[in-house]
Scaffold this motif. Structure first.
Motif, mmCIF file in Angstrom:
data_model
loop_
_atom_site.group_PDB
_atom_site.id
_atom_site.type_symbol
_atom_site.label_atom_id
_atom_site.label_comp_id
_atom_site.label_asym_id
_atom_site.label_seq_id
_atom_site.Cartn_x
_atom_site.Cartn_y
_atom_site.Cartn_z
ATOM 1 N N PRO A 111 0.832 -1.211 0.000
ATOM 2 C CA PRO A 111 0.000 0.000 0.000
ATOM 3 C C PRO A 111 0.866 1.261 0.000
ATOM 4 N N VAL A 112 0.608 2.145 -0.939
ATOM 5 C CA VAL A 112 1.306 3.427 -1.026
ATOM 6 C C VAL A 112 0.250 4.511 -1.174
ATOM 7 N N SER A 113 0.260 5.492 -0.275
ATOM 8 C CA SER A 113 -0.747 6.547 -0.306
ATOM 9 C C SER A 113 -0.579 7.417 -1.549
ATOM 10 N N PHE A 114 -1.667 8.116 -1.904
ATOM 11 C CA PHE A 114 -1.616 9.007 -3.060
ATOM 12 C C PHE A 114 -0.545 10.076 -2.869
ATOM 13 N N GLY A 115 -0.452 10.618 -1.650
ATOM 14 C CA GLY A 115 0.552 11.631 -1.374
ATOM 15 C C GLY A 115 1.959 11.109 -1.546
ATOM 16 N N GLN A 116 2.192 9.882 -1.098
ATOM 17 C CA GLN A 116 3.524 9.303 -1.240
ATOM 18 C C GLN A 116 3.844 9.042 -2.702
ATOM 19 N N LYS A 117 2.849 8.614 -3.486
ATOM 20 C CA LYS A 117 3.077 8.406 -4.917
ATOM 21 C C LYS A 117 3.510 9.703 -5.590
ATOM 22 N N ILE A 118 2.886 10.825 -5.205
ATOM 23 C CA ILE A 118 3.244 12.119 -5.781
ATOM 24 C C ILE A 118 4.684 12.473 -5.440
ATOM 25 N N VAL A 119 5.050 12.303 -4.174
ATOM 26 C CA VAL A 119 6.414 12.657 -3.739
ATOM 27 C C VAL A 119 7.436 11.742 -4.393
ATOM 28 N N ILE A 120 7.134 10.447 -4.480
ATOM 29 C CA ILE A 120 8.063 9.511 -5.128
ATOM 30 C C ILE A 120 8.268 9.901 -6.585
ATOM 31 N N GLY A 121 7.191 10.306 -7.253
ATOM 32 C CA GLY A 121 7.320 10.757 -8.635
ATOM 33 C C GLY A 121 8.252 11.946 -8.758
ATOM 34 N N LEU A 122 8.162 12.870 -7.816
ATOM 35 C CA LEU A 122 9.062 14.024 -7.821
ATOM 36 C C LEU A 122 10.495 13.607 -7.543
ATOM 37 N N LEU A 123 10.673 12.667 -6.626
ATOM 38 C CA LEU A 123 12.022 12.194 -6.319
ATOM 39 C C LEU A 123 12.671 11.553 -7.544
ATOM 40 N N ARG A 124 11.869 10.825 -8.312
ATOM 41 C CA ARG A 124 12.407 10.205 -9.528
ATOM 42 C C ARG A 124 12.912 11.256 -10.503
ATOM 43 N N LEU A 125 12.245 12.409 -10.531
ATOM 44 C CA LEU A 125 12.643 13.480 -11.443
ATOM 45 C C LEU A 125 13.795 14.312 -10.913
ATOM 46 N N LEU A 126 13.814 14.539 -9.594
ATOM 47 C CA LEU A 126 14.724 15.527 -9.021
ATOM 48 C C LEU A 126 15.951 14.945 -8.340
ATOM 49 N N LEU A 127 15.879 13.702 -7.890
ATOM 50 C CA LEU A 127 16.993 13.101 -7.146
ATOM 51 C C LEU A 127 17.405 11.789 -7.807
ATOM 52 N N PRO A 128 18.425 11.818 -8.670
ATOM 53 C CA PRO A 128 18.843 10.609 -9.386
ATOM 54 C C PRO A 128 19.149 9.392 -8.508
ATOM 55 N N PRO A 129 19.641 9.545 -7.271
ATOM 56 C CA PRO A 129 19.887 8.327 -6.477
ATOM 57 C C PRO A 129 18.640 7.494 -6.230
ATOM 58 N N HIS A 130 17.460 8.140 -6.179
ATOM 59 C CA HIS A 130 16.256 7.334 -5.902
ATOM 60 C C HIS A 130 15.919 6.387 -7.054
ATOM 61 N N PRO A 131 15.803 6.862 -8.298
ATOM 62 C CA PRO A 131 15.552 5.889 -9.378
ATOM 63 C C PRO A 131 16.685 4.891 -9.545
ATOM 64 N N ASP A 132 17.907 5.269 -9.170
ATOM 65 C CA ASP A 132 19.010 4.311 -9.234
ATOM 66 C C ASP A 132 18.748 3.152 -8.278
ATOM 67 N N ASN A 133 18.309 3.453 -7.055
ATOM 68 C CA ASN A 133 17.976 2.391 -6.102
ATOM 69 C C ASN A 133 16.831 1.531 -6.611
ATOM 70 N N GLU A 134 15.828 2.162 -7.213
ATOM 71 C CA GLU A 134 14.694 1.405 -7.742
ATOM 72 C C GLU A 134 15.131 0.459 -8.859
ATOM 73 N N LYS A 135 15.921 0.971 -9.787
ATOM 74 C CA LYS A 135 16.329 0.166 -10.937
ATOM 75 C C LYS A 135 17.268 -0.965 -10.525
ATOM 76 N N ALA A 136 18.105 -0.729 -9.502
ATOM 77 C CA ALA A 136 19.003 -1.788 -9.040
ATOM 78 C C ALA A 136 18.207 -2.965 -8.493
ATOM 79 N N ALA A 137 17.199 -2.672 -7.659
ATOM 80 C CA ALA A 137 16.351 -3.746 -7.131
ATOM 81 C C ALA A 137 15.530 -4.393 -8.231
ATOM 82 N N ASP A 138 15.050 -3.576 -9.178
ATOM 83 C CA ASP A 138 14.267 -4.129 -10.282
ATOM 84 C C ASP A 138 15.103 -5.072 -11.146
ATOM 85 N N TYR A 139 16.387 -4.785 -11.282
ATOM 86 C CA TYR A 139 17.235 -5.690 -12.063
ATOM 87 C C TYR A 139 17.268 -7.073 -11.407
ATOM 88 N N LEU A 140 17.387 -7.099 -10.082
ATOM 89 C CA LEU A 140 17.386 -8.388 -9.397
ATOM 90 C C LEU A 140 16.019 -9.060 -9.513
#
Length: 256
Positions: A132-161
């Protein structure tokens, strides 16, 4: 057992080396040529230090050779928290290293699957589960993906596994460890383990001490029961509090 540790010069990586040595393990550490490491590591009988200029550009054949006598890998890489570390290259530091290690492991076609442990973050959802991820958290995560490259890097590393390695790979078994807000403690304390977050990493974060993360990662690498319980999953680790229950709880041994 010999474990190759990448990111050993970081705050959690150094603690993981201590935990593995305390468990009687042998370790290889792959670090940049400019990384600062304890002098004692250079003379320790059970540590091999491998220095390279750019860890993400090490040739696959060279990395495969370093992995020949290993049985496991731990990745504690993270981006340096300054402007250059966050916005400068390499933006896919963790993802590229995970992919390179997996390629090198598969090239060796080991008889027994490697244990691959990745330090990740509670801010990254396990998309194999209906977390479960709240609507507010989804919005912030979307911004983090755009503004902070380390966050999508962490996501993609786990997704590769999750997606490229999967759950039935003959050469690699994996666990992605998700701590919440990291703090420093001198000793291992009680901690709880959960298949998914029990609180919002953004709006109601918990705390996880780095030494507890290193202890759990070492347990995964050295204890068969712990490994079989969590392999192919992304466990979330919190320091234990009275409000957290119905979870796997670790109680540290008495210190004498």
């Amino acid at each position: 057992m010999i474990t190759l540790v990448v990111g050993a010069s970081g705050a959690t990586g150094k603690l993981l080396i201590d935990q593995l040595l305390s468990a009687g393990q042998w370790v290889k550490i792959l670090v940049r040529a400019t990384s600062q490491i304890p002098d004692a590591w250079l003379h320790h009988a059970r540590i091999t230090v491998l220095r390279v200029n750019d860890i993400t550009r090490i040739p696959v054949n060279e990395l495969s050779a370093h992995l020949q006598d290993c049985q496991s890998v731990a990745v504690c890489l993270g981006h340096t928290l300054n402007l250059k570390g966050i916005y400068g290259p390499p933006r896919r530091l963790v993802t590229d290293m995970v992919q390179l290690l997996c390629t090198a492991i598969r090239k060796n076609t080991p008889e027994k699957p490697f244990r691959f442990v990745l330090m990740n973050t509670a801010g990254n959802s396990n998309r194999d589960l209906n977390e479960p991820v709240s609507f507010g958290q989804k919005i912030v995560i979307g911004l983090l993906r755009l503004l902070l490259p380390p966050h999508p890097d962490n996501e993609k590393a786990a997704d590769y596994l999750r997606l490229k390695t999967g759950g039935q790979n003959p050469f690699i078994e994996w666990v992605a460890v998700r701590p919440d807000s990291l703090i420093n403690n001198a000793y291992v304390t009680a901690y709880t383990l959960h298949p998914s977050p029990t609180r919002s990493a953004l709006f109601n974060p918990g705390q996880t001490s780095r030494i507890n993360v290193s202890h759990f990662m070492a347990q995964l690498l050295t204890d068969d029961n712990t490994w079989h319980q969590w392999k192919g999953q992304m466990p979330v680790i919190y320091n234990a509090t009275t409000s957290l229950n119905k979870a796997t709880t670790h109680q540290p041994a008495d210190r004498t």
